[in-house]
Design a protein around this motif. Sequence first.
Motif, short mmCIF file in Angstrom:
data_model
loop_
_atom_site.label_atom_id
_atom_site.label_comp_id
_atom_site.label_asym_id
_atom_site.label_seq_id
_atom_site.Cartn_x
_atom_site.Cartn_y
_atom_site.Cartn_z
N ARG A 9 0.82 -1.21 0.00
CA ARG A 9 0.00 0.00 0.00
C ARG A 9 0.85 1.26 0.00
N THR A 10 2.00 1.22 0.66
CA THR A 10 2.88 2.40 0.69
C THR A 10 3.29 2.80 -0.72
N THR A 11 3.76 1.83 -1.51
CA THR A 11 4.19 2.12 -2.87
C THR A 11 3.01 2.56 -3.73
N ARG A 12 1.88 1.89 -3.55
CA ARG A 12 0.69 2.26 -4.32
C ARG A 12 0.26 3.70 -4.00
N ASN A 13 0.31 4.06 -2.74
CA ASN A 13 -0.08 5.42 -2.35
C ASN A 13 0.89 6.46 -2.89
N GLN A 14 2.18 6.14 -2.89
CA GLN A 14 3.15 7.06 -3.47
C GLN A 14 2.87 7.30 -4.95
N TYR A 15 2.59 6.23 -5.65
CA TYR A 15 2.28 6.34 -7.08
C TYR A 15 1.01 7.18 -7.28
N THR A 16 -0.01 6.91 -6.48
CA THR A 16 -1.27 7.63 -6.61
C THR A 16 -1.07 9.13 -6.41
N ARG A 17 -0.34 9.51 -5.36
CA ARG A 17 -0.14 10.94 -5.08
C ARG A 17 0.65 11.62 -6.18
N GLY A 18 1.66 10.91 -6.69
CA GLY A 18 2.44 11.49 -7.78
C GLY A 18 1.60 11.72 -9.02
N MET A 19 0.74 10.74 -9.36
CA MET A 19 -0.09 10.89 -10.55
C MET A 19 -1.17 11.94 -10.35
N LEU A 20 -1.72 12.03 -9.15
CA LEU A 20 -2.70 13.09 -8.89
C LEU A 20 -2.09 14.46 -9.09
N ALA A 21 -0.84 14.62 -8.67
CA ALA A 21 -0.17 15.91 -8.85
C ALA A 21 -0.01 16.24 -10.33
N LEU A 22 0.30 15.24 -11.15
CA LEU A 22 0.45 15.48 -12.59
C LEU A 22 -0.89 15.78 -13.25
N HIS A 23 -1.97 15.52 -12.55
CA HIS A 23 -3.30 15.92 -13.03
C HIS A 23 -3.78 17.20 -12.37
N GLY A 24 -2.85 17.92 -11.74
CA GLY A 24 -3.17 19.23 -11.18
C GLY A 24 -3.82 19.19 -9.83
N LYS A 25 -3.70 18.07 -9.09
CA LYS A 25 -4.35 17.94 -7.79
C LYS A 25 -3.36 18.19 -6.66
N HIS A 26 -2.55 19.24 -6.80
CA HIS A 26 -1.54 19.52 -5.77
C HIS A 26 -1.97 20.64 -4.85
N LYS A 27 -3.24 21.01 -4.88
CA LYS A 27 -3.71 22.15 -4.08
C LYS A 27 -4.25 21.72 -2.73
N GLY A 28 -4.14 20.45 -2.45
CA GLY A 28 -4.67 19.95 -1.18
C GLY A 28 -3.76 20.29 -0.02
N SER A 29 -4.04 19.69 1.09
CA SER A 29 -3.29 19.96 2.31
C SER A 29 -1.90 19.35 2.21
N CYS A 30 -0.87 20.17 2.31
CA CYS A 30 0.51 19.69 2.22
C CYS A 30 0.97 19.24 3.59
N ARG A 31 0.52 18.12 4.02
CA ARG A 31 0.94 17.57 5.30
C ARG A 31 1.31 16.12 5.08
N ARG A 32 2.17 15.62 5.90
CA ARG A 32 2.57 14.23 5.77
C ARG A 32 1.41 13.34 6.19
N THR A 33 1.37 12.18 5.60
CA THR A 33 0.32 11.24 5.97
C THR A 33 0.93 9.88 6.21
N PRO A 34 0.51 9.18 7.24
CA PRO A 34 0.97 7.79 7.40
C PRO A 34 0.31 6.93 6.36
N ASP A 35 1.08 6.05 5.73
CA ASP A 35 0.49 5.13 4.75
C ASP A 35 -0.28 4.07 5.50
N ARG A 36 -1.57 3.93 5.10
CA ARG A 36 -2.44 3.02 5.84
C ARG A 36 -2.36 1.62 5.27
#
Length: 604
Positions: free
Chosen positions: A577-604
């Motif tokens: 899940r950690t790797t999957r979440n890293q990939y998801t966040r990176g791809m969301l950013a490339l779709h312009g979804k970087h305006k969210g809360s810039c805080r660290r999150t524990p990988d669930r």
Amino acid sequence: MSSKSDSKANKALYLIVDTVVLMVNSCHVDSLHNLKQDLIRKVLPLLYKIWKKGGTLGSSTDCIYLKNQLQSREHDISEAIFRLSMNIAYAVHLEPDEVRRSIFGQSIHDYVDFLLNYWEKLTYLLTRKQNNLEDSVFTSLLNEFDPKTPDAIIEALLNGIVSCPAIASDELDISSFLHEVHGSLGAAAKYRQDIRVVRTRDHCDQTSGGCRTEEHFFDDGMTFLDADAFVEKCQDAFKNGFSVALRGMEFRSEKIAAIASAVADLFGQPSVGANIYFSPPSSQGLARHYDDHCVLVWQLLGSKKWMVWPNAKLILPRLYEPFESLDGLVDDNGVKMEVLLEGDIMYVPRGFVHEAHTDADVGEFEVNSTANCSLHLTLAIEVEPPFEWEGFTHIALHCWMEKHWGSQLVKSKAEEQTSLFALLLHVSIRVLSENDATFRKACMVAAKLPSSSSYTTTHLKALRSNQRSTFDEIVKKIDKSCSFKEALRCIEQAVKERNDEPFQWMCWLRHLPQHGDANNRVDYCNILGALEELLGAVGCNLEQAIGEFTDFKSRFCKCVVYEDARESFEMLLQMYRTTRNQYTRGMLALHGKHKGSCRRTPDR
């Protein structure tokens, strides 16, 4: 910023951008955790703006000039955006229990009843009226789209999309993925990989008498460099009866990403994929087929008629296995027909053949109306091999071996032979699982169940008891039916042919910790050497080896500890899940979804 009369300050900015991109892309991904969040919050929007302004779709004089000022190429900037975003939490977050209530309603009993009696067994329909809820998750999801016209929906779906390159399902090092895709992050969408524009039609001829086949609007592998023209072509295709199917929605929408992540937690699996399908009236998109994953179909707009046939085989299809012909899998006497209305959810188990179409006959297509169109989201619950019951059994065997033998720095000859018997038992379990339905079912010991209360305790106890009973049943089958000779036959053939392909399923075992001398550890990605050693050890005295293996197997079955396996299972799930979440966040950013809360999150 892109004018030819750039000031020295702007030129200095280009230099700073180049320096940031170079530093981020040359930095080891683990070191990115040390970056200040305030800095990331300021840098990401700037990088995204520059990337989009000078991207591959830009051909204006301003864009060309911007490219000439920067040493960094578009793919360098997109990789930096991906890297900086991997450890950032976004504003949209859902707990598994929120999604459970949206799908199954308030009652814990309905959710537990689904898991015990329908999961991977039968279709299941939940209507919005049945839930009788003001569903905030559904409402929030629906707000992602402008339902005014079909053109508006297609534009909302396709605007700004980039390709989501495949990541190996058992890739637990995001650095390896970044190395593999270097130079291609942020590339234009690719046909089949990211999107399908398809319709299924009757094709009659004198020889066959007629059949229904898929017809695709674009050629396989085609990329769409001109975004505006691409959207217009999809809109035209829709008017001509083609459905638009967009893959990887969990990488393109924060809200869908949050839903997919919560569903994965709810079912204790590493990932849930999300596709969206938009179909015109009186049409069928995909042809009749079955999936190698379970599906939750969520009807967002309009309605759709589904035909579902029960699984003719008790054995569930696995991810990545070749698909079988539908001949013999469809019996019209058992077909089930359901019409999904807005807000309805239907569960279709893997292996169940199905097809869907908009059933309305509205005559001439109304260009500016979504009447009788259908928009639905599918949540694909992908059961990776380690998270089937067979996988849990391999983990249990590995944990038992590590507990008894793994801490030995120097092994005796008997202990080395015991390690070879463990390898033989891994193979024997695999052989047994090929024809036993229980082994292929999803193991849900890591599912995030609702918090216990006096009302729910009985239901949750029943679910946990069912999980433990399944494992006990599997252990009995291993003790009774695991065959030394069948496993040895498979090994002999692989070694003789120098072909390790039948043993590629073992690769994921490399992620489990192995103690002791590194020279004595099994290399699961280069398994032929260990298999040859095994053959040499048992070949001298076959009857004695059979007796010793039977004794080894019995000791394992008597002494294996369920809780040890569960702990390691959950640790492995966390790694996936950690790797999957890293990939998801990176791809969301490339779709312009970087305006969210810039805080660290524990990988669930």
